[in-house]
Design an enzyme around this catalytic site. Sequence first.
Site, short mmCIF file in Angstrom:
data_model
loop_
_atom_site.label_atom_id
_atom_site.label_comp_id
_atom_site.label_asym_id
_atom_site.label_seq_id
_atom_site.Cartn_x
_atom_site.Cartn_y
_atom_site.Cartn_z
N THR A 7 0.80 -1.23 0.00
CA THR A 7 0.00 0.00 0.00
C THR A 7 0.83 1.28 0.00
O THR A 7 0.46 2.26 -0.64
CB THR A 7 -0.92 -0.01 1.25
OG1 THR A 7 -1.81 -1.11 1.12
CG2 THR A 7 -1.72 1.27 1.38
N THR B 230 1.50 -4.68 4.21
CA THR B 230 1.31 -5.08 5.62
C THR B 230 0.72 -6.49 5.76
O THR B 230 0.92 -7.13 6.79
CB THR B 230 0.38 -4.09 6.35
OG1 THR B 230 -0.87 -4.06 5.66
CG2 THR B 230 0.98 -2.71 6.43
N1 ASN Z 1 -2.85 -5.36 0.74
C1 ASN Z 1 -1.75 -4.50 1.11
C2 ASN Z 1 -0.48 -5.36 1.05
O1 ASN Z 1 -0.25 -6.15 1.92
C3 ASN Z 1 -1.98 -3.95 2.49
C4 ASN Z 1 -1.01 -2.89 2.93
O2 ASN Z 1 0.13 -2.82 2.52
N2 ASN Z 1 -1.40 -2.03 3.86
O3 ASN Z 1 0.27 -5.28 0.09
#
Ligand code: ASN
Length: 327
Positions: free
Chosen positions: A11, A87
């Site tokens: 993200t 994340t």
């Molecule tokens: N879906 C994203 C990922 O894990 C979530 C994020 O980075 N906040 O790439």
Amino acid sequence: MKIYIAYTGGTIGMVPSEQGLIPDAAFADHLTQHLNESDELAHDFVIASYPTLIDSSNATAKDWQTIACDIKSKWHDFDAFIVLHGTDTMAYTSAALSFMFSHSDKPIIVTGSQVPMYKVRTDAMINVMGAISACEELNCKKNSNGVFLFFAGRLIEGDRAHKAHTSDWQAFSSPNCPERGVLGIDWRWRSVDVVKQSMQIQIPEMQEGSVTILPVFPGVHAAHWQGLLSENVKGAVLLSYGAGNAPDRDPALLALLKTASERGVVIVNVSQCGAGSVAAGAYAAGSALVEAGVVSGQDMTYEAAFVKLSFLIGLGASSEEIRNCFL
Ligand code: ASN
């Protein structure tokens, strides 16, 4: 200080598309510009963007290997390493890097954000800046380097993190281990006993699909796990109840575990409580698992148990050796 920053996806560097947020190949340039604008930062940064940027929900054990090989190839050229990552599976990647760079004598910090950097209300730069600050502090402290996950002011040991919230800024917890440091206006550090151990880099040929997760739930029976324990599986994390319990009144379920153990699958018991430790054998319902050959994962997160199994299997360790690594 020379700091290598790798954008792997996630993200932090995403932009909108018709299907929703996707990683942006131009993110590394935007970040370079941001960091160059700050005259407080007197570091040499190299910011690289991976050729295939992913949402971290697509990450596999091969991606951990790619990131580790990238860091290893630059080891002598930089003082610190920051991995920008999604994340969703960040806790797995930080655990993998801690096993691959054990007792690292340079900081390796994995971070990302809940909201993309292009948004006004974002946690992207606060996390990047915090990770940079952690690198500075750890480098000064000497002997207290290592692999960490930094998020929302908390510097968590790489193999102790768990993604605990979908939308809070504080997306990660460290359920069974106090954070190494907490960053507010200033750092507050937890003192650690410095036992000088020599660093070891071990990057195995990682195999996809060699480890599985066996969920315990009311009414679980052998047929639910049969497919999960397929032939190529060599390790399994059993997500048990409470202090390590599973139903002990279904002989077929226990027989399935026993047969898998006997054919060399290492089954590690981790509690689905999210915090606390497995106390193998405290209850009869837990003792049945021990008899079926299941080993205790103690207070590990399921992410760390999954990665440790994958790492040891990748190294080619025997079932016996892997079991011993969990004692
Ligand atoms: N879906 C994203 C990922 O894990 C979530 C994020 O980075 N906040 O790439």
